[in-house]
Design an enzyme around this catalytic site. Structure first.
Site, mmCIF file in Angstrom:
data_model
loop_
_atom_site.group_PDB
_atom_site.id
_atom_site.type_symbol
_atom_site.label_atom_id
_atom_site.label_comp_id
_atom_site.label_asym_id
_atom_site.label_seq_id
_atom_site.Cartn_x
_atom_site.Cartn_y
_atom_site.Cartn_z
ATOM 1 N N GLU A 35 23.575 4.570 36.807
ATOM 2 C CA GLU A 35 22.768 3.468 36.276
ATOM 3 C C GLU A 35 23.481 2.783 35.112
ATOM 4 O O GLU A 35 23.413 1.568 34.962
ATOM 5 C CB GLU A 35 21.397 3.997 35.829
ATOM 6 C CG GLU A 35 20.503 4.297 37.014
ATOM 7 C CD GLU A 35 19.302 5.137 36.624
ATOM 8 O OE1 GLU A 35 18.185 4.704 36.905
ATOM 9 O OE2 GLU A 35 19.508 6.200 36.032
ATOM 10 N N TYR A 36 24.181 3.588 34.308
ATOM 11 C CA TYR A 36 24.943 3.022 33.185
ATOM 12 C C TYR A 36 26.031 2.075 33.709
ATOM 13 O O TYR A 36 26.193 0.959 33.234
ATOM 14 C CB TYR A 36 25.556 4.162 32.372
ATOM 15 C CG TYR A 36 26.394 3.701 31.206
ATOM 16 C CD1 TYR A 36 25.799 3.381 30.000
ATOM 17 C CD2 TYR A 36 27.776 3.573 31.324
ATOM 18 C CE1 TYR A 36 26.559 2.937 28.926
ATOM 19 C CE2 TYR A 36 28.541 3.126 30.263
ATOM 20 C CZ TYR A 36 27.941 2.822 29.070
ATOM 21 O OH TYR A 36 28.698 2.385 28.009
ATOM 22 N N ASP A 37 26.742 2.538 34.748
ATOM 23 C CA ASP A 37 27.790 1.698 35.337
ATOM 24 C C ASP A 37 27.230 0.389 35.870
ATOM 25 O O ASP A 37 27.873 -0.649 35.791
ATOM 26 C CB ASP A 37 28.490 2.444 36.480
ATOM 27 C CG ASP A 37 29.423 3.508 35.953
ATOM 28 O OD1 ASP A 37 29.639 3.533 34.721
ATOM 29 O OD2 ASP A 37 29.920 4.319 36.754
ATOM 30 N N GLU A 113 31.890 21.249 5.471
ATOM 31 C CA GLU A 113 31.951 20.583 6.784
ATOM 32 C C GLU A 113 32.999 21.279 7.628
ATOM 33 O O GLU A 113 33.984 21.799 7.097
ATOM 34 C CB GLU A 113 32.407 19.122 6.608
ATOM 35 C CG GLU A 113 31.434 18.264 5.860
ATOM 36 C CD GLU A 113 32.039 16.908 5.474
ATOM 37 O OE1 GLU A 113 33.134 16.560 5.954
ATOM 38 O OE2 GLU A 113 31.394 16.224 4.681
ATOM 39 N N LYS A 115 36.240 21.528 9.706
ATOM 40 C CA LYS A 115 37.469 20.737 9.698
ATOM 41 C C LYS A 115 37.841 20.483 11.154
ATOM 42 O O LYS A 115 38.223 21.405 11.880
ATOM 43 C CB LYS A 115 38.574 21.510 8.969
ATOM 44 C CG LYS A 115 39.823 20.700 8.735
ATOM 45 C CD LYS A 115 40.744 21.472 7.799
ATOM 46 C CE LYS A 115 42.017 20.738 7.460
ATOM 47 N NZ LYS A 115 42.758 20.179 8.545
ATOM 48 N N GLU A 208 37.410 11.551 11.622
ATOM 49 C CA GLU A 208 38.384 12.208 12.483
ATOM 50 C C GLU A 208 38.191 11.810 13.943
ATOM 51 O O GLU A 208 37.092 11.948 14.484
ATOM 52 C CB GLU A 208 38.200 13.730 12.332
ATOM 53 C CG GLU A 208 39.392 14.541 12.711
ATOM 54 C CD GLU A 208 40.472 14.566 11.616
ATOM 55 O OE1 GLU A 208 40.330 13.860 10.595
ATOM 56 O OE2 GLU A 208 41.462 15.278 11.813
ATOM 57 N N CYS A 448 47.890 33.272 52.361
ATOM 58 C CA CYS A 448 47.866 33.089 53.820
ATOM 59 C C CYS A 448 49.250 33.186 54.448
ATOM 60 O O CYS A 448 49.382 33.112 55.667
ATOM 61 C CB CYS A 448 47.234 31.742 54.157
ATOM 62 S SG CYS A 448 48.305 30.366 53.693
ATOM 63 N N CYS A 468 44.442 27.375 54.635
ATOM 64 C CA CYS A 468 44.640 28.529 53.740
ATOM 65 C C CYS A 468 43.296 28.929 53.120
ATOM 66 O O CYS A 468 42.566 28.087 52.592
ATOM 67 C CB CYS A 468 45.626 28.141 52.644
ATOM 68 S SG CYS A 468 45.759 29.361 51.322
HETATM 69 S S1 IVH Z 1 38.047 14.873 4.126
HETATM 70 C C1 IVH Z 1 40.041 13.185 0.556
HETATM 71 N N1 IVH Z 1 36.661 16.076 6.028
HETATM 72 O O1 IVH Z 1 41.902 17.272 7.660
HETATM 73 C C2 IVH Z 1 39.395 13.864 1.698
HETATM 74 N N2 IVH Z 1 38.992 15.787 6.365
HETATM 75 O O2 IVH Z 1 44.068 18.556 6.155
HETATM 76 C C3 IVH Z 1 40.077 13.592 2.962
HETATM 77 N N3 IVH Z 1 39.806 16.595 8.527
HETATM 78 O O3 IVH Z 1 43.557 14.339 6.665
HETATM 79 C C4 IVH Z 1 39.668 14.280 4.143
HETATM 80 N N4 IVH Z 1 37.860 17.301 9.283
HETATM 81 O O4 IVH Z 1 42.444 14.402 9.011
HETATM 82 C C5 IVH Z 1 37.870 15.659 5.634
HETATM 83 N N5 IVH Z 1 35.316 17.082 7.622
HETATM 84 C C6 IVH Z 1 36.504 16.662 7.234
HETATM 85 C C7 IVH Z 1 37.654 16.796 8.053
HETATM 86 C C8 IVH Z 1 38.892 16.355 7.567
HETATM 87 C C9 IVH Z 1 39.149 17.160 9.550
HETATM 88 C C10 IVH Z 1 41.257 16.348 8.501
HETATM 89 C C11 IVH Z 1 41.661 14.978 7.996
HETATM 90 C C12 IVH Z 1 42.519 15.254 6.791
HETATM 91 C C13 IVH Z 1 43.016 16.622 7.090
HETATM 92 C C14 IVH Z 1 43.473 17.342 5.847
#
Ligand code: IVH
Length: 705
Positions: A35-37, A113, A115, A208, A448, A468
């Site tokens: 449906e989206y398409d 957060e 990473k 990111e 096979c 196979c």
């Molecule tokens: S904050 C000044 N938050 O990690 C603060 N970076 O090793 C800048 N990254 O260059 C970054 N998750 O590419 C931030 N929740 C997050 C992140 C994050 C991944 C990456 C980002 C940064 C690198 C640093």
């Protein structure tokens, strides 16, 4: 006339944006991909008839533009900093002590957060429109990759007129700041349009770009089917994709984005980082849901410990936790060194790698007949599971690694379910006294005995025997998978037996199975046999695109299958299509067209098609139904007596909305609809903690009050 088209275009764009958000930001789609398409196709059709009405924020602009020959550079007004790394809890406490000194008696909290292991980019908006996307580059100057960024659906092309604030942000306090005249202290943001920064010239959102493990695996599978090399991990593929000059290719790669940083005219607009995250969420960006406020370093450490394990279950890669001081005033006070902010730090997890020994190299045969060498390992603990096998992909990979049987290796988990061998520990050869053996690809299929060939220019060796058994087993599993005919009960063990006992000799054979056939299998009871038969029966009603996916034609995955289903509208028309007719379709190139044409030309495949048809499998494209697919992917069980509908009516209502009805309750059941006198199924649902709906709740969900 044009006015009327304009209105339709506006409505379509709004609708598509709404569904984009449901899908990409909220992960809760309401309509099927088909449906989206249809909506996108209609939009493109109207826009091609009236190019003067195309707007820069139209969702059609996400499919990629003309390729460029190089990227422009962009000098950041505010440097894109990187983060200092910490590797231990002691390091984190040490960093907190430094923060305490810098804070001079002022109290602070942290935001922890995940990473995300991707690449950072900056998205810039003027007059609410996305005008520029830039990679981090060296932090001072980055590449302008606007066209590529536009393809990422979790990055809004236009910011909403009025942000939709979640209730929790009612207490956001906006900084009273002369440089931001619009931001007086506002108590209730929900209805306050003045919060929308009309006087701000530029809004910058940093975050990111990443690729989900699911998308990564799909792309690697496609690479493999094309006989091409696999990509190493989701991060490399995401950053490689961002550097592609052809944004149309970028659009096919399904990149995603988590935002974590916000600037209005180069300044952080809120008092706390957490408020910025809430603003981003309200403005339609994806913000990682696992972010958390921590009152002190102990809470941060607890978060880091918890996620070391939990991250194994996410559909994207994380390599650590980022910890930020929540109070912006303190962030500004702490400042940065030349490279890193003093108010944030990364806590890095050790790579998910382990050392172990390759005891043997065995061969697995896939659905397309591809022979994959697999390293049989001395079991080792990795990312929370015991690993005893690792894929080696193909012969070239073994040569590249320089791997011999008996070697010690480093295995790693990154994006793939099965870990991979990243390097041979050559030093250990000497330590352990080498007793090594070279590997060579077998000349005959280990299943096979069929002849194995490696086509010139391809990395993959394949079994050439059409019948196979290994191919058939994989083909059956693919046919019944989630993306195709969705016969969940058909597990690996059952497929093994069905093929070995010759109860099924091709895909269509599934539809001719009898209860007695299934009962003759080991470890299959009456209940599960009946369940399987029910599911096979229901699979006859799957959409045409799902059937095409299920056929397992080389190069034809879910997406191409939808293109074909939309184009031809019925399987019979697709079967009759010439190679030229196929290549004329946008998105179907020569290789794919040839693969499709060859597949349908094979007598044995035509026989399968006939048998599927005779069994009553749906060959037609459904006309788009107006009912929203609110139950997409959900599994129901009906039990007891319903008063206002018959069982069949209830089943139809569920299926029309994308749900499925099974006859027995299992862990996979999402809802049990229980009428009066419901018995053991209801009890089982209760013990499994499954949501139980009585008839009136069920009617409410169906919007039939
Ligand atoms: S904050 C000044 N938050 O990690 C603060 N970076 O090793 C800048 N990254 O260059 C970054 N998750 O590419 C931030 N929740 C997050 C992140 C994050 C991944 C990456 C980002 C940064 C690198 C640093």
């Amino acid at each position: 006339m044009v006015n009327h088209i304009k209105t339709e275009l506006e409505k379509l764009r709004k609708e598509i944006n709404y569904h984009n958000e449901r899908y990409y930001v909220l992960s809760a789609p309401e309509i099927s991909d088909y449906e989206y398409d249809q909506l996108i196709n209609r939009l493109k059709e109207l826009e091609s008839q009236h190019p003067e009405l195309i707007t820069p924020d139209s969702p059609s602009q996400r499919v990629g533009g003309r390729p460029v020959t190089s990227f422009d550079s962009y000098q950041f007004k505010r440097q894109m900093l990187s983060l200092d790394n910490t590797y231990s809890e002691d390091d984190l406490r040490e960093w907190d002590r430094r923060c305490q000194k810098l804070a001079i008696n002022r109290s602070y909290s942290f935001v922890a957060e995940l990473k995300i292991d991707g690449l950072s980019i900056s998205a810039m908006y003027e007059d609410s429109l996305l005008i520029r996307g830039v990679t981090r580059g060296d932090g001072e100057v980055g590449d302008v990759v606007t066209e590529n960024i536009r393809t990422i659906r979790s990055i809004p092309l236009r910011l909403p007129e009025k942000p939709k604030f979640p209730l929790s942000s009612k207490n956001i306090q906006i900084v009273e700041n002369d440089s931001l005249p619009l931001f007086a202290s506002i108590e209730n943001l929900e209805d306050d349009e003045s919060l929308w920064p009309k006087a701000v010239q530029e809004i910058e959102v940093r975050g990111e770009v990443f690729m989900s493990n699911t998308s990564f695996r799909k792309i690697n599978q496609e690479q493999e089917e094309k006989g091409l090399a696999r990509y190493a991990n989701p991060r490399n593929l995401a950053s490689g994709t961002m550097k592609l000059l052809d944004s149309q290719v970028v659009a096919t790669r399904k990149l995603d984005f988590f935002s974590y940083d916000l600037y209005f005219d180069g300044e952080k607009p809120f008092e706390t980082h957490w408020q910025a995250l809430e603003w981003l969420r309200a403005a339609g960006f994806n913000v990682n849901e696992h972010s958390q406020i921590c009152e002190n370093i102990d809470e941060v450490i607890k978060f880091c410990r918890e996620w070391d394990e939990k991250r194994n279950h996410l559909d994207y890669e994380t390599d650590g936790v980022v910890i930020k001081i929540n109070q912006i005033a303190l962030q500004e006070d702490f400042g940065s060194t030349t490279k890193f902010p003093r108010w944030a730090v990364a806590f890095k997890y050790p790579p998910r790698q382990a050392e172990t020994k390759v005891n043997a190299i065995t061969i697995q045969v896939g659905r397309t007949g591809a022979l994959t060498p697999v390293a049989e390992l001395t079991p080792v603990l990795l990312a929370g599971t015991t690993v005893s096998r690792a894929s080696l992909h193909n012969e070239d990979e073994i040569i590249r690694l320089g791997l011999k049987i008996g070697d010690w290796v480093m295995v790693e988990k990154s994006g793939e379910i099965i870990p991979k061998v990243v390097k041979v520990l050559v030093d250990k050869r000497l330590e352990n006294g080498a007793d090594l053996e070279d590997f060579s690809m077998p000349k005959n299929c280990p299943v096979c005995g069929g002849l194995v060939v490696r086509p010139v220019g391809e990395a993959v060796s394949r079994c050439t025997n059409e019948s196979c058994n290994a191919k058939l087993k994989e083909a059956l599993l693919h046919f019944s998978s989630r993306d195709a005919m969705q016969i969940d009960e058909l597990g690996e063990k059952i497929v093994e037996q069905l093929v070995d006992k010759k109860l099924v000799s091709d895909l269509a054979g599934l539809y001719y199975l009898k209860l007695s056939d299934l009962l003759s299998l080991e470890r299959v009871g009456k209940k599960s046999a009946q369940n399987l038969l029910d599911q096979i029966e229901q699979s006859k009603k799957r959409e045409l695109s799902e059937l095409i996916t299920g056929l397992g034609i080389r190069h034809v995955g879910e997406r191409k299958a939808r293109v074909l289903a939309n184009h031809f509208g019925s399987l019979n028309k697709l079967i009759l299509a010439s190679r030229e007719e196929l290549t004329d379709i946008f998105e179907i190139g020569n290789t794919v067209a040839t693969a499709i044409f060859n597949w349908f030309s094979l007598e044995s495949n035509r026989e399968i098609i006939n048998k599927l048809h005779q069994a009553g499998v749906n060959f037609e494209q459904a006309t788009s139904s107006t009912v929203a697919k609110i139950f997409a992917g959900k599994q129901f069980v009906l039990t007891g007596k319903l008063i206002t509908f018959t069982r069949e009516e209830a089943q139809k209502l569920i299926e029309e909305r994308g749900g499925r009805v099974n006859s027995s309750v299992s862990k996979k059941t999402d809802y049990v609809v229980a009428g009066s006198d419901a018995g053991s199924k209801l009890e089982k649902a209760q013990t499994l903690g499954i949501t139980i709906l009585d008839e009136s709740l069920f009617r409410e969900m169906l919007d039939l009050k």
